[in-house]
Every structure is written in C-alpha cells, then in structure tokens.
Design an enzyme around this catalytic site. Structure first.
Site, PDB file in Angstrom:
ATOM      1  CG  HIS A  35      -1.682   1.267   1.406  1.00 17.83           C
ATOM      2  ND1 HIS A  35      -2.576   1.818   0.524  1.00 17.83           N
ATOM      3  CD2 HIS A  35      -1.556   2.163   2.428  1.00 17.83           C
ATOM      4  CE1 HIS A  35      -2.989   2.994   0.994  1.00 17.83           C
ATOM      5  NE2 HIS A  35      -2.389   3.216   2.147  1.00 17.83           N
ATOM      6  CG  HIS A  60       0.756   7.127   4.032  1.00 19.48           C
ATOM      7  ND1 HIS A  60       1.171   6.230   3.077  1.00 19.48           N
ATOM      8  CD2 HIS A  60      -0.541   6.791   4.307  1.00 19.48           C
ATOM      9  CE1 HIS A  60       0.174   5.411   2.782  1.00 19.48           C
ATOM     10  NE2 HIS A  60      -0.873   5.726   3.514  1.00 19.48           N
ATOM     11  CG  ASP A  61      -1.018   4.126   6.467  1.00 20.44           C
ATOM     12  OD1 ASP A  61      -1.653   5.102   6.928  1.00 20.44           O
ATOM     13  OD2 ASP A  61      -1.411   3.470   5.478  1.00 20.44           O
ATOM     14  CD  GLU A  64      -4.030   6.385  10.762  1.00 15.02           C
ATOM     15  OE1 GLU A  64      -3.847   7.571  10.443  1.00 15.02           O
ATOM     16  OE2 GLU A  64      -4.866   5.641  10.217  1.00 15.02           O
ATOM     17  CG  ASP A  65      -2.127   1.829  10.407  1.00 13.07           C
ATOM     18  OD1 ASP A  65      -2.990   2.094  11.260  1.00 13.07           O
ATOM     19  OD2 ASP A  65      -2.286   2.015   9.195  1.00 13.07           O
ATOM     20  CG  ASP A 121      -3.799   7.082   2.025  1.00  8.67           C
ATOM     21  OD1 ASP A 121      -3.521   5.890   1.809  1.00  8.67           O
ATOM     22  OD2 ASP A 121      -4.310   7.482   3.093  1.00  8.67           O
TER      23      ASP A 121
HETATM   24  P1  NDP Z   1     -12.139   1.454   7.760  1.00  6.82           P
HETATM   25  O1  NDP Z   1     -11.535   2.767   8.116  1.00  6.82           O
HETATM   26  O2  NDP Z   1     -12.371   0.438   8.795  1.00  6.82           O
HETATM   27  O3  NDP Z   1     -11.279   0.755   6.649  1.00  6.82           O
HETATM   28  C1  NDP Z   1     -10.820   1.448   5.567  1.00  6.82           C
HETATM   29  C2  NDP Z   1      -9.344   1.713   5.747  1.00  6.82           C
HETATM   30  O4  NDP Z   1      -8.668   0.476   5.896  1.00  6.82           O
HETATM   31  C3  NDP Z   1      -8.784   2.377   4.518  1.00  6.82           C
HETATM   32  O5  NDP Z   1      -8.903   3.772   4.621  1.00  6.82           O
HETATM   33  C4  NDP Z   1      -7.351   1.875   4.523  1.00  6.82           C
HETATM   34  O6  NDP Z   1      -6.648   2.776   5.363  1.00  6.82           O
HETATM   35  C5  NDP Z   1      -7.433   0.500   5.207  1.00  6.82           C
HETATM   36  N1  NDP Z   1      -7.432  -0.698   4.294  1.00  6.82           N
HETATM   37  C6  NDP Z   1      -6.645  -1.784   4.414  1.00  6.82           C
HETATM   38  N2  NDP Z   1      -6.906  -2.693   3.480  1.00  6.82           N
HETATM   39  C7  NDP Z   1      -7.886  -2.190   2.704  1.00  6.82           C
HETATM   40  C8  NDP Z   1      -8.579  -2.686   1.557  1.00  6.82           C
HETATM   41  N3  NDP Z   1      -8.298  -3.867   0.998  1.00  6.82           N
HETATM   42  N4  NDP Z   1      -9.543  -1.912   1.014  1.00  6.82           N
HETATM   43  C9  NDP Z   1      -9.801  -0.702   1.559  1.00  6.82           C
HETATM   44  N5  NDP Z   1      -9.199  -0.176   2.645  1.00  6.82           N
HETATM   45  C10 NDP Z   1      -8.228  -0.924   3.225  1.00  6.82           C
HETATM   46  O7  NDP Z   1     -13.474   1.660   6.954  1.00  6.82           O
HETATM   47  P2  NDP Z   1     -14.545   2.713   7.261  1.00  6.82           P
HETATM   48  O8  NDP Z   1     -14.869   2.659   8.687  1.00  6.82           O
HETATM   49  O9  NDP Z   1     -14.048   3.966   6.648  1.00  6.82           O
HETATM   50  O10 NDP Z   1     -15.794   2.286   6.451  1.00  6.82           O
HETATM   51  C11 NDP Z   1     -16.076   2.907   5.195  1.00  6.82           C
HETATM   52  C12 NDP Z   1     -17.374   3.684   5.259  1.00  6.82           C
HETATM   53  O11 NDP Z   1     -18.398   2.788   5.595  1.00  6.82           O
HETATM   54  C13 NDP Z   1     -17.380   4.773   6.296  1.00  6.82           C
HETATM   55  O12 NDP Z   1     -17.678   5.984   5.621  1.00  6.82           O
HETATM   56  C14 NDP Z   1     -18.469   4.402   7.300  1.00  6.82           C
HETATM   57  O13 NDP Z   1     -19.351   5.485   7.537  1.00  6.82           O
HETATM   58  C15 NDP Z   1     -19.221   3.328   6.612  1.00  6.82           C
HETATM   59  N6  NDP Z   1     -19.539   2.207   7.476  1.00  6.82           N
HETATM   60  C16 NDP Z   1     -20.580   1.450   7.068  1.00  6.82           C
HETATM   61  C17 NDP Z   1     -20.940   0.349   7.773  1.00  6.82           C
HETATM   62  C18 NDP Z   1     -22.021  -0.471   7.247  1.00  6.82           C
HETATM   63  O14 NDP Z   1     -22.174  -1.578   7.653  1.00  6.82           O
HETATM   64  N7  NDP Z   1     -22.803   0.030   6.284  1.00  6.82           N
HETATM   65  C19 NDP Z   1     -20.234  -0.031   9.009  1.00  6.82           C
HETATM   66  C20 NDP Z   1     -19.116   0.826   9.326  1.00  6.82           C
HETATM   67  C21 NDP Z   1     -18.802   1.898   8.558  1.00  6.82           C
HETATM   68  P3  NDP Z   1      -5.049   3.053   5.306  1.00  6.82           P
HETATM   69  O15 NDP Z   1      -4.698   3.657   4.010  1.00  6.82           O
HETATM   70  O16 NDP Z   1      -4.835   3.976   6.481  1.00  6.82           O
HETATM   71  O17 NDP Z   1      -4.449   1.721   5.544  1.00  6.82           O
HETATM   72 ZN    ZN Z   2      -2.762   4.739   3.596  1.00  6.02          ZN
END
Ligand code: NDP
Ligand code: ZN
Length: 185
Positions: A35, A60-61, A64-65, A121
């Site tokens: 990533h 960048h992560d 945070e991670d 990102d």
């Molecule tokens: P998360 O923040 O839990 O997960 C997304 C983050 O995970 C990304 O920003 C990325 O961050 C990291 N990541 C790692 N692997 C992947 C991958 N394969 N695909 C995508 N992201 C990955 O998700 P959200 O909580 O943001 O959920 C998305 C939206 O859904 C939100 O807007 C929320 O409101 C909504 N939601 C809906 C629910 C439902 O059931 N309908 C439940 C919960 C949330 P990085 O780049 O930092 O690694």
């Molecule tokens: Zn990222």
C-alpha cells in the site's frame, strides 16, 4: 547531501520493517507494504519527483499503524518528512466517525506535500475498495467509503492537474463498477 534515490530506498526499507507483520484487509491479505509503495508510485505517475514527498508517502502509515514514534522519523528523515507524516496521521484515541469527520475538516489546512500524499492515499484506497475490498464489506459500505474519500479530496488544495484527473477517473470508474455490482446483486 543524500542522493534522492537513497532517501527513497531508506524510507522503503524503514516502512517495510515497521509494517513487516501486517496485512491489508483484502481477501488475499496482501502484505501491508504494497500500500505505501502504491501511494508513492501514484505520486510519480503524476510527475511528482520531490524525494521528501515520496518518502512521506512511503512512511505515511507508520505512526498510525505501527509502534513508530515521531522522534524516529525526525532522526532518520528530518523535520519536513516527519511533519508531513504527522499531518497524515489520525488520532487513534478518537472514535472512528470522529476521525473520519476530522479528515474532511483538516484537509484544507494540509501542507502542499501532505495534500499530495493524501490524494494519492485516497486513489490507492478507492482502487482497493473497488477491486480488492475487505471481504465483509457490503456494496453500500464500499460506496460510502468512496463518497467520504471524495469529500476529503475535495478539501485538498492540490496544484497538479494530472493528479486531480487521475483521482476523478479512479472515483468515476470505482462508482461505476460498484454500481454494476449492486445491480447484479
Ligand atoms: P475502515 O476505516 O475500517 O477501513 C478502511 C481503511 O482500511 C482504509 O482507509 C485503509 O486505510 C485500510 N485498508 C486496508 N486494506 C484495505 C482494503 N483492501 N480496502 C480498503 N481499505 C483498506 O473503513 P470505514 O470505517 O471507513 O468504512 C467505510 C465507510 O463505511 C465509512 O464511511 C463508514 O461510515 C461506513 N460504514 C458502514 C458500515 C455499514 O455496515 N454500512 C459499518 C461501518 C462503517 P489506510 O490507508 O490507512 O491503511
Ligand atoms: Zn494509507
């Protein structure tokens, strides 16, 4: 003065070590380092060659991670890279919804370098949510993610037309392909 390629490879090595035991959330549980490398590659596709911005993308992560602390980034990569990574770090003490809201609110105040990384990102994550999403995400959740990412990027002051176009194309194709999936379901 360090060669740009040496700085970039040091940042790659640092991030690879810090993320060594982590996986992405996709079905294949890809190694995490793919990533940050993808985010850095997106910068270069838009013609961005500033090695400190590319290093910030690779790192960048890490705050945070992983267990990385700012002092390590400061010592290894200097003040500008450390500050960009700090700007790109959510406060994990806050609830998720609040963190999401703050990303939208803080986007206009990002430094130019951090704003470029932020857009890359979101391009990388939209691509993942479109083609290799977490397996338990519904199509609605994937769509909501794209909408939120678009609202963050709308606030980012980025002076690079190639990058803006690439984001717009990635978003449009992502929406189209997730919508097609919705209609099939
Ligand atoms: P998360 O923040 O839990 O997960 C997304 C983050 O995970 C990304 O920003 C990325 O961050 C990291 N990541 C790692 N692997 C992947 C991958 N394969 N695909 C995508 N992201 C990955 O998700 P959200 O909580 O943001 O959920 C998305 C939206 O859904 C939100 O807007 C929320 O409101 C909504 N939601 C809906 C629910 C439902 O059931 N309908 C439940 C919960 C949330 P990085 O780049 O930092 O690694
Ligand atoms: Zn990222």
């Amino acid at each position: 003065m360090e060669e740009p390629s040496a700085l970039i490879l040091r940042a790659t090595q640092f991030a690879a070590l810090k993320h060594r035991d982590q996986r992405r959330k996709d079905h294949a549980a890809s190694p995490y380092i793919i990533h940050p490398v993808t985010v850095a590659h997106e910068l270069t596709l838009a013609g961005i060659t500033d090695p400190e911005v590319i290093a910030a993308a690779l790192l960048h992560d890490t705050l945070e991670d992983t267990e990385t602390v700012p002092a390590e980034l400061l010592a290894a990569f200097g003040e500008r890279v450390c500050k960009m990574v700090q700007e790109l770090t959510d406060d994990k003490e806050l609830p998720k919804a609040e963190r999401k809201r703050l990303q939208v609110e803080h986007a206009p105040g990002l430094s130019p370098g951090a704003a470029l990384v932020k857009v890359c990102d979101k391009i990388a994550n939209i691509t993942d949510v479109t083609h290799s999403p977490p397996p338990d995400w519904s199509t609605e959740r994937r769509m909501q993610y794209l909408d939120w990412a678009a609202s963050v990027v709308a606030g980012c002051a980025v002076d690079n037309d190639r990058l803006k176009q690439r984001f717009a194309d990635t978003l449009a194709k992502g929406r189209e392909s997730i919508k097609a999936f919705l209609q099939l379901a």
